[in-house]
Design an enzyme around this catalytic site. Structure first.
Site, PDB file in Angstrom:
ATOM      1  N   GLU A 264      -1.393 -11.621  -2.720  1.00 16.05           N
ATOM      2  CA  GLU A 264      -0.866 -10.278  -2.501  1.00 16.05           C
ATOM      3  C   GLU A 264      -2.078  -9.375  -2.368  1.00 16.05           C
ATOM      4  O   GLU A 264      -2.843  -9.221  -3.319  1.00 16.05           O
ATOM      5  CB  GLU A 264       0.046  -9.873  -3.668  1.00 16.05           C
ATOM      6  N   CYS A 301      -1.275  -1.329  -5.867  1.00 15.32           N
ATOM      7  CA  CYS A 301      -1.172  -1.883  -4.523  1.00 15.32           C
ATOM      8  C   CYS A 301      -0.078  -1.183  -3.734  1.00 15.32           C
ATOM      9  O   CYS A 301       0.007  -1.332  -2.513  1.00 15.32           O
ATOM     10  CB  CYS A 301      -0.924  -3.382  -4.573  1.00 15.32           C
TER      11      CYS A 301
END
Length: 527
Positions: A264, A301
């Site tokens: 990720e 993120c």
């Protein structure tokens, strides 16, 4: 006293080689503990132990696996202030944030325990034989998911607990039946050591095979490289930068036996402000997004790094309100000196790009602390944004770029230039949404999660969550790293054909002894 040794097979192993210290990013001072750097011999021992454990652990009952996961949660919770205070010192994050993160860590372990204990997640499918079928008889075929083997997990910098040693990657891998070897993040080795010891204690209490868990320290890249390249490693989980994630993907691809890397890697998480909602509440939207941009010094993120809107008087009000809100936001300590320096370089590096105008920066910077963030918001015309790929790159930190389009068609053109994202967000009045069907469809094509009238910062841990997205947000858009779906990264489907019932896994036996949901001859049933 924090133990500084590496953990191999749930046992602390002392080495006489190199060591390193953690650094308090707010003061720049070294913290207690000389953490021993692992070597290739220890990597070998950890993965051999994991492989030995795998042959036992994959077949341990659902009840015992669930008890193990719950015991880990209990051991972590019992660390209380000891764990939280060390995590605060190593990350610069506030106590309240880390208390919440500790609760999330324990909560997702218990969530996976419930999933494993119930058992239907294996998605058992049974097609019974039709021996009289012509022209050819149909065999009896039964399929389910099985664990793949030892998993290597890399701790993340921005979530010292929830995406680290006992975070969602480790929890889902252990739930699937895979032993785990964790490469601790060098920014928070003390936090990692405390949690690693908690997992080891839980393994002993729950009667798990020793090699079910190992934790290795390194201040550089050698140990991580050795773990990924080792032939016994069957999968890798990583949360971090695009550069780091792709380095692991390339390593795994170049092995004699390529393995999956579930990386990720972040995104800029575009937010689209539609006209009616902008006209109705420009000041409210500005306050909401100023808070989201600067939350945790922007080190999520899912930080909203891009805001898109069509020019209007209401947008001017939004910009003025956003400017005022950003200017009074105090600075915050960033996670590491390296992350702070990278933020400085990237945010300063776009200054001077064609058409870009810095409209607001934090005016309240704490000069007594190190590595302080300066929240920054800039604007640019859509035409300049479309022609400049550099403006579409992530700046990890409290940074956001407002792209101003002349009309809806230009807004859609901006969206058409964007790569894969973890999230996209639409701020709108519900009655105006039908007029933007094409835009909404484009957003879904590039997103893992599409949000309506919210902020992207904040990821709910639940069965429906999708935390991942099309490349480069993640290395494999088919999977999530948050929620119960994360377990499917570490399993593969196996089919049994024409086996005697007594020789089949319990999940596939006629009597359904585990009482799980199964698809039998195309019908879902517990029969």
């Amino acid at each position: 006293m924090i133990k500084v040794q590496n953990i191999v097979g749930c046992k602390h192993i002392s080495l006489a080689g190199d060591s390193f210290k953690a650094v308090d990013p707010s003061t720049g001072k070294h913290l207690e503990g000389d953490f021993e750097v692992a070597n290739e011999q220890l990597v070998e021992q950890a993965l051999q132990a994991a492989q030995q454990a795998y042959s036992i652990y994959k077949n341990i009952s659902n009840t015992k696996k669930a008890a193990f996961l719950r015991t880990i949660a209990g051991e972590i919770t019992a660390l209380g202030d000891t764990l939280v205070s060390r995590a605060v010192s190593e990350s610069g994050l506030p106590t309240a944030r880390l208390l919440g993160e500790m609760g999330r860590t324990a909560g997702q372990l218990r969530m996976f325990a419930d999933l494993v204990e119930e058992g239907s997640w294996v998605e058992a499918v049974i097609d019974t034989a039709l021996p009289e079928r012509t022209p050819l008889p149909k065999p009896d075929i039964r399929r389910m998911y099985k664990a793949i083997g030892p998993v290597v997990v890399f701790g993340a910098s921005n979530f010292p607990l929830a995406f680290s040693v006992a975070g969602g990657d480790t929890a889902s891998a252990l739930a699937s039946g895979c032993p785990v070897v964790v490469k601790a993040h060098p920014a928070h080795p003390g936090t990692s050591a405390l949690v690693g010891e908690a997992i080891s204690k839980a393994a002993v209490k729950a009667g798990m095979p020793e090699g079910v868990f190992s934790l290795l320290h390194d201040s550089g890249y050698a140990v991580g490289t050795a773990l990924v390249k080792h032939p016994l490693t069957k999968a890798v989980a990583f949360t971090g930068s695009y550069k780091g994630g792709m380095a692991l993907v390339d390593m795994a691809r170049d092995r004699k036996e390529p393995i999956p890397v579930f990386a990720e890697m972040g995104s800029i998480n575009p937010v689209v402000l539609l006209p009616k909602t902008l006209n109705k509440q420009p000041e409210t939207l500005a306050a909401k997004y100023a808070a989201s941009i600067t939350l945790g010094a922007g080190q999520f993120c899912t930080n909203p790094g891009l805001i898109l809107a069509v020019k209007s008087d209401a947008l001017n009000v939004f910009i003025d309100s956003l400017k005022k809100a950003i200017e009074v936001v105090p600075s915050a300590t960033m996670l590491t000196p390296g992350i702070w320096q990278n933020y400085q370089n990237l945010s300063r590096g776009v200054v001077g790009e064609a058409g870009l105008d810095i409209i607001a920066q934090s005016g309240n910077v704490n000069q007594e602390l190190c590595n302080q963030s300066v929240a920054t918001v800039a604007t640019v015309k859509a035409s300049d944004f479309i022609n400049n790929h550099k403006l579409r790159e992530e700046i990890f930190g409290p940074w956001s770029l407002l792209v101003i389009a002349d009309d809806v068609h230009e807004l859609e053109a901006v969206v058409g230039t964007l790569e894969g994202q973890l999230t996209t967000t639409v701020m709108a009045e519900r009655e105006e949404l039908p007029a933007y069907a094409g835009l909404l469809d484009k957003l879904a094509d590039i997103s893992g999660r599409v949000i309506l009238n919210g902020v992207p910062t904040g990821v709910e841990v639940c069965a429906a969550m999708q935390h991942g997205g099309p490349f480069p947000a993640a290395s494999d858009s088919r999977f999530t790293s948050v929620g119960t779906g994360a377990i499917y990264r570490f399993v593969r489907p196996v089919a049994w054909q024409d086996w005697d019932d007594s020789l089949l896994p319990a999940e596939l036996q006629d009597s359904n002894p585990l009482g799980i949901w199964r698809q039998v001859n195309n019908e879902w049933t517990k029969a």
